[in-house]
Design an enzyme around this catalytic site. Structure first.
Site, PDB file in Angstrom:
ATOM      1  N   GLY A 138     -11.882 -21.720  -6.940  1.00  0.00           N
ATOM      2  CA  GLY A 138     -12.726 -21.259  -8.035  1.00  0.00           C
ATOM      3  C   GLY A 138     -14.173 -21.012  -7.677  1.00  0.00           C
ATOM      4  O   GLY A 138     -15.065 -21.399  -8.439  1.00  0.00           O
TER       5      GLY A 138
ATOM      6  N   HIS B 275       0.815  -1.217   0.000  1.00  0.00           N
ATOM      7  CA  HIS B 275       0.000   0.000   0.000  1.00  0.00           C
ATOM      8  C   HIS B 275       0.851   1.272   0.000  1.00  0.00           C
ATOM      9  O   HIS B 275       0.342   2.358  -0.255  1.00  0.00           O
ATOM     10  CB  HIS B 275      -0.986   0.001   1.182  1.00  0.00           C
TER      11      HIS B 275
ATOM     12  N   GLY C 239       3.847   6.966   7.906  1.00  0.00           N
ATOM     13  CA  GLY C 239       5.233   6.996   7.423  1.00  0.00           C
ATOM     14  C   GLY C 239       6.037   5.811   7.897  1.00  0.00           C
ATOM     15  O   GLY C 239       7.098   5.513   7.365  1.00  0.00           O
ATOM     16  N   ASN C 240       5.522   5.105   8.928  1.00  0.00           N
ATOM     17  CA  ASN C 240       6.213   3.918   9.428  1.00  0.00           C
ATOM     18  C   ASN C 240       5.956   2.680   8.573  1.00  0.00           C
ATOM     19  O   ASN C 240       6.656   1.675   8.715  1.00  0.00           O
ATOM     20  CB  ASN C 240       5.783   3.597  10.864  1.00  0.00           C
ATOM     21  N   SER C 241       4.922   2.703   7.750  1.00  0.00           N
ATOM     22  CA  SER C 241       4.595   1.525   6.953  1.00  0.00           C
ATOM     23  C   SER C 241       5.793   1.038   6.160  1.00  0.00           C
ATOM     24  O   SER C 241       6.455   1.813   5.467  1.00  0.00           O
ATOM     25  CB  SER C 241       3.461   1.840   5.969  1.00  0.00           C
TER      26      SER C 241
ATOM     27  N   ASP D 284      -0.017  -7.648   1.374  1.00  0.00           N
ATOM     28  CA  ASP D 284       0.395  -6.245   1.471  1.00  0.00           C
ATOM     29  C   ASP D 284       1.908  -6.106   1.486  1.00  0.00           C
ATOM     30  O   ASP D 284       2.476  -5.320   2.254  1.00  0.00           O
ATOM     31  CB  ASP D 284      -0.215  -5.574   2.711  1.00  0.00           C
TER      32      ASP D 284
END
Length: 421
Positions: free
Chosen positions: A307, A137, A250-252, A178
């Site tokens: 599926g 992200h 900002g730590n991501s 992620d």
């Protein structure tokens, strides 16, 4: 007047008057002799004490005596935090060179026209030749009903103690976990030391390293608050490490490290809202190694699929409609493993490999522990029948979404779990 604090005296002592007896030599016996004896006794004790070096030094230095169990007598000790402080310093010095700042430029389109936007995040150096892991992200696009963010027009990386911004290219991304891997053209970097998140204990030291709120290379410390915490965010379930080390925007993509300076997690989520403090989450590093390897080698992650698309039958619906808890099959993909195995629309999947499931996310979580070509057993309720159906997992087609689809509409209430760049 009433007092907010209630104080009480200790129970009173009862003193009795002494009866003074008049007799010859009474003063000498009752006062003088005991007084002289006391002085002589004290002198002997002090002499002995000063004959013992350790006792003498304690007395002269204003210290205190210790008994044979080494317990301090009559002294309030100050806690020495030198070891803790030194640990934090050493961990920061070891980790900071392996964490980078990431700045992403986007082209934004809205009803008011086009503009350029910026987002920031953090990353962890994987290799000396420039491979870096971060959150998907951080570098991916987002959209809303008010605007649309196009693909990133530029990704730049800033190294520790280096004011240069290096251009980065995307190696591979994985929306489901992620995670993303990017690369800069530079050598002699300092790779992070990867730890074993499966050995993490609740209460142990933790440090979060990253670039929160534009404050480059910040560290915060705390403890591991919980392990294997399941949280729901952005319509997906994540199994994460919880920490009270402060994590902010900002730590991501930054590092969560232990007291040895080993990376045990990738900072990803925080809990936000009024009255909420110190609740942050990181992806356990041991769960990422296979994903990162596939992203570097294949640019993407190969996953198996069944599926189907389905909706959740929770406890409320199960009680209301007299149905079992499980995944209600809304549709079956053409030529999919599910169709080949005989799964039909309106079937209810209650278990996979003996583990109960009530939604697609739980189904995926178990399914992704298996590989393409493996066979999994599903327990299915079809009308009044309970069936055991074996499904051979196949490689997910490129055009297929990365997970079995959940068709139930997500609640409109905003999640209190926020991703942060």
């Amino acid at each position: 007047m009433d007092n907010e604090n209630n104080f009480e005296f200790a129970s009173q002592n009862t003193f009795k008057k002494s009866k003074v007896k008049s007799s010859s030599g009474g003063f000498g016996k009752s006062v003088f002799v005991p007084f002289i004896s006391g002085i002589l006794g004290a002198s002997i004790v002090m002499g002995v004490c000063f004959g013992v070096p350790s006792v003498k030094s304690n007395l002269l230095a204003g210290g205190v005596l210790q008994n044979t169990k080494n317990e301090v007598i009559n002294k309030t000790n100050l806690i020495d935090i030198t070891d803790y402080s030194n640990t934090s310093i050493q961990v920061a010095e070891k980790t900071l060179p392996s964490v980078v700042g990431i700045k992403v430029t986007y082209q934004i389109s809205s009803i008011f026209g086009s503009s350029t936007g910026e987002a920031t995040g953090s990353g962890i150096i994987l290799s000396e030749d420039g491979y870096i892991v971060t959150n998907n992200h951080v570098i991916s696009s987002e959209s809303s009903s008010y605007y649309a963010i196009q693909e990133a027009t530029g990704i730049k990386v800033k190294l520790y103690n280096d004011d240069t911004y290096y251009d980065a290219t995307v190696v591979g991304t994985d929306d489901y976990t992620d995670l993303a891997v990017i690369k800069i053209e530079k050598t002699d970097l300092t790779p992070a030391v990867i730890g074993d998140s499966s050995q993490v204990k609740v209460g142990e030291f933790a440090m979060a390293v990253g670039n929160p709120l534009g404050l480059d290379y910040s560290v915060t410390t705390g403890v591991i608050s919980a392990i294997e915490r399941d949280v729901q965010a952005d319509g997906r379930s994540y199994t994460v490490i919880q920490t009270d080390a402060a994590i902010n925007s900002g730590n991501s993509g930054g590092a969560l490290v232990n007291s040895s300076g080993e990376v045990i997690g990738i900072n990803t989520l925080k809990l936000s809202g009024n009255g909420i403090e110190g609740v942050g989450f990181a992806i356990p590093i041991s769960s990422t190694t296979s994903i990162i390897s596939q992203l570097i080698e294949n640019k993407s992650v190969v996953r198996p699929y069944i599926g189907i698309s389905g909706s959740e039958i929770d406890e409320y619906d199960a009680t209301r409609y007299n149905l079992p808890k499980g995944v209600y099959v809304e549709s079956v993909g053409k030529d999919s493993p599910a169709e080949k195995a005989g799964i039909k629309k309106a079937d209810i999947i209650t278990k996979i490999e003996g583990k109960e499931v009530s939604n697609v996310d739980q189904l995926n979580k178990v399914k992704f522990t298996y590989n393409v070509g493996d066979t999994v057993n599903l327990t299915i309720k079809r009308g009044t029948e309970e069936l055991e159906i074996s499904v051979k997992l196949e490689k997910m087609p490129e055009e297929t979404q990365i997970t079995e689809q959940q068709t139930q509409v997500a609640p409109s209430t905003p999640s209190i779990f926020d991703f942060f760049r």
